[in-house]
Design an enzyme around this catalytic site. Sequence first.
Site, PDB file in Angstrom:
ATOM      1  N   HIS A  41       0.840  -1.202   0.000  1.00  0.00           N
ATOM      2  CA  HIS A  41       0.000   0.000   0.000  1.00  0.00           C
ATOM      3  C   HIS A  41       0.873   1.248   0.000  1.00  0.00           C
ATOM      4  CE1 HIS A  41      -3.271  -2.743   1.143  1.00  0.00           C
ATOM      5  NE2 HIS A  41      -4.080  -1.814   0.662  1.00  0.00           N
ATOM      6  N   LYS A  48      -0.591   4.987   4.561  1.00  0.00           N
ATOM      7  CA  LYS A  48      -1.599   4.105   5.166  1.00  0.00           C
ATOM      8  C   LYS A  48      -1.275   3.892   6.642  1.00  0.00           C
ATOM      9  CE  LYS A  48      -3.946  -0.334   4.659  1.00  0.00           C
ATOM     10  NZ  LYS A  48      -5.282   0.208   4.921  1.00  0.00           N
TER      11      LYS A  48
HETATM   12  N1  LIG Z   1     -12.691  -0.719   2.841  1.00  0.00           N
HETATM   13  C1  LIG Z   1     -12.138  -0.288   1.704  1.00  0.00           C
HETATM   14  O1  LIG Z   1     -12.458  -0.757   0.597  1.00  0.00           O
HETATM   15  C2  LIG Z   1     -11.103   0.794   1.758  1.00  0.00           C
HETATM   16  C3  LIG Z   1     -10.549   1.341   0.591  1.00  0.00           C
HETATM   17  C4  LIG Z   1      -9.674   2.434   0.703  1.00  0.00           C
HETATM   18  C5  LIG Z   1      -9.351   2.938   1.969  1.00  0.00           C
HETATM   19  N2  LIG Z   1      -9.889   2.340   3.068  1.00  0.00           N
HETATM   20  C6  LIG Z   1      -9.678   2.883   4.415  1.00  0.00           C
HETATM   21  O2  LIG Z   1     -10.367   4.111   4.497  1.00  0.00           O
HETATM   22  C7  LIG Z   1      -9.694   4.985   5.406  1.00  0.00           C
HETATM   23  C8  LIG Z   1      -9.376   6.298   4.710  1.00  0.00           C
HETATM   24  O3  LIG Z   1      -8.466   6.055   3.659  1.00  0.00           O
HETATM   25  P1  LIG Z   1      -7.924   7.233   2.706  1.00  0.00           P
HETATM   26  O4  LIG Z   1      -6.833   6.624   1.911  1.00  0.00           O
HETATM   27  O5  LIG Z   1      -9.064   7.888   2.011  1.00  0.00           O
HETATM   28  O6  LIG Z   1      -7.295   8.226   3.814  1.00  0.00           O
HETATM   29  P2  LIG Z   1      -6.985   9.792   3.720  1.00  0.00           P
HETATM   30  O7  LIG Z   1      -6.003  10.053   4.813  1.00  0.00           O
HETATM   31  O8  LIG Z   1      -6.642  10.191   2.319  1.00  0.00           O
HETATM   32  O9  LIG Z   1      -8.376  10.477   4.089  1.00  0.00           O
HETATM   33  C9  LIG Z   1      -8.961  10.436   5.341  1.00  0.00           C
HETATM   34  C10 LIG Z   1      -9.697  11.762   5.529  1.00  0.00           C
HETATM   35  O10 LIG Z   1     -10.543  11.647   6.672  1.00  0.00           O
HETATM   36  C11 LIG Z   1     -10.544  12.931   7.303  1.00  0.00           C
HETATM   37  N3  LIG Z   1     -11.042  12.791   8.668  1.00  0.00           N
HETATM   38  C12 LIG Z   1     -10.389  12.392   9.799  1.00  0.00           C
HETATM   39  N4  LIG Z   1     -11.229  12.458  10.862  1.00  0.00           N
HETATM   40  C13 LIG Z   1     -12.416  12.884  10.388  1.00  0.00           C
HETATM   41  C14 LIG Z   1     -13.671  13.148  11.006  1.00  0.00           C
HETATM   42  N5  LIG Z   1     -13.859  12.984  12.336  1.00  0.00           N
HETATM   43  N6  LIG Z   1     -14.698  13.555  10.219  1.00  0.00           N
HETATM   44  C15 LIG Z   1     -14.537  13.737   8.889  1.00  0.00           C
HETATM   45  N7  LIG Z   1     -13.356  13.527   8.261  1.00  0.00           N
HETATM   46  C16 LIG Z   1     -12.319  13.101   9.009  1.00  0.00           C
HETATM   47  C17 LIG Z   1      -9.095  13.400   7.188  1.00  0.00           C
HETATM   48  O11 LIG Z   1      -9.018  14.803   7.369  1.00  0.00           O
HETATM   49  C18 LIG Z   1      -8.771  12.966   5.758  1.00  0.00           C
HETATM   50  O12 LIG Z   1      -9.083  13.964   4.811  1.00  0.00           O
HETATM   51  C19 LIG Z   1      -8.458   4.175   5.889  1.00  0.00           C
HETATM   52  O13 LIG Z   1      -8.797   3.502   7.081  1.00  0.00           O
HETATM   53  C20 LIG Z   1      -8.237   3.176   4.775  1.00  0.00           C
HETATM   54  O14 LIG Z   1      -7.571   2.007   5.231  1.00  0.00           O
HETATM   55  C21 LIG Z   1     -10.738   1.295   2.985  1.00  0.00           C
END
Ligand SMILES: NC(=O)c1ccc[n+]([C@@H]2O[C@H](COP(=O)([O-])OP(=O)(O)OC[C@H]3O[C@@H](n4cnc5c(N)ncnc54)[C@H](O)[C@@H]3O)[C@@H](O)[C@H]2O)c1
Length: 225
Positions: free
Chosen positions: A133, A137
Site C-alpha cells: 500500500h 496508510k
Molecule cells: N474498505 C475499503 O475498501 C477501503 C478502501 C480504501 C481505503 N480504506 C480505508 O479508508 C480509510 C481512509 O483512507 P484514505 O486513503 O481515504 O485516507 P486519507 O487520509 O486520504 O483520508 C482520510 C480523511 O478523513 C478525514 N477525517 C479524519 N477524521 C475525520 C472526522 N472525524 N470527520 C470527517 N473527516 C475526518 C481526514 O481529514 C482525511 O481527509 C483508511 O482507514 C483506509 O484504510 C478502505
Amino acid sequence: MLILVLGKGKTGSLVAEVASERGHGVRALDITENEGASALTAPSLAGVDVVIDFTAPEAAVQNMRAVLAVGARIVVGTTGWYAHLNEMKALAIRRGGALLYGTNFSIGVQKLFRLTAELAKLDGYTFSITETHHLTKLDAPSGTAITLQQIVEAAQPGTKVEVTSHRVGDAKGEHVVTATGPDDIIELKHAALSRRGFALGAVRAAEWLNGKEGVWDFRDIFDQL
Ligand SMILES: NC(=O)c1ccc[n+]([C@@H]2O[C@H](COP(=O)([O-])OP(=O)(O)OC[C@H]3O[C@@H](n4cnc5c(N)ncnc54)[C@H](O)[C@@H]3O)[C@@H](O)[C@H]2O)c1
C-alpha cells in the site's frame, strides 16, 4: 438518496464523486467540520439516508457511535477499528440503526476472498500473504490482508499464515496469496489500478443499505448488489 460522506481524503472524495454521478444528493465533511463527530447530531442527520465513512480508525469509531446512537445508517470503509466491532453491533441493534462494514469494498477483492477460500482447501501447501500500500496508510497489515489470513487459517486449522506488508509511494493496494507446495507454487493476486473500485462498491453498498436495520459485513452481501 441523500448521502453524507465523512472524509474528503483519497477515497472519500471519490466516493462523493461516484455518488453524485449515480444521481444521489451528496454532502461531505472533513475533520475540520466534524472533529470528534461534532457535526453528527440528530437534527443534522435527519434528512440523510446513509452516511459513508472513509476517515481514520479512531474517528470512524466516534462517527459510528454518533450515527448509530440516533438509529441512522452507516457504511464504514475505514479499517483498523475492529476491536470495537461488538460494541458497534450492539449499539446498532439497540438503537434500530444499520451498519455495513468491510475491509474492502472492491468487488474484485471480494472475488479474491472467495477464490482464496477455495485455494485454502488444498492440503500439503504452506500459505503466505503479501500486501503493498501507499506510504501514508495508517494500519499494517491491511484490513484486507487480515481478512485473507483469517480465511486461510479457518480452512487450515492450527496453521499460522504469515503476512508481509510493504509501504511504497502512492500504491493503490495489492494483495497476493501464495500457496507453496513441494512441487509447485500457486498465486492469487489482486492489484487495484485506482481507488474508484472501492468508491463504487461503497456507494452501491449504501444504496443496498437504504431502508434497512441491522449489521452486515460487505463480504456477505456483495453478490446481492
Ligand atoms: N474498505 C475499503 O475498501 C477501503 C478502501 C480504501 C481505503 N480504506 C480505508 O479508508 C480509510 C481512509 O483512507 P484514505 O486513503 O481515504 O485516507 P486519507 O487520509 O486520504 O483520508 C482520510 C480523511 O478523513 C478525514 N477525517 C479524519 N477524521 C475525520 C472526522 N472525524 N470527520 C470527517 N473527516 C475526518 C481526514 O481529514 C482525511 O481527509 C483508511 O482507514 C483506509 O484504510 C478502505
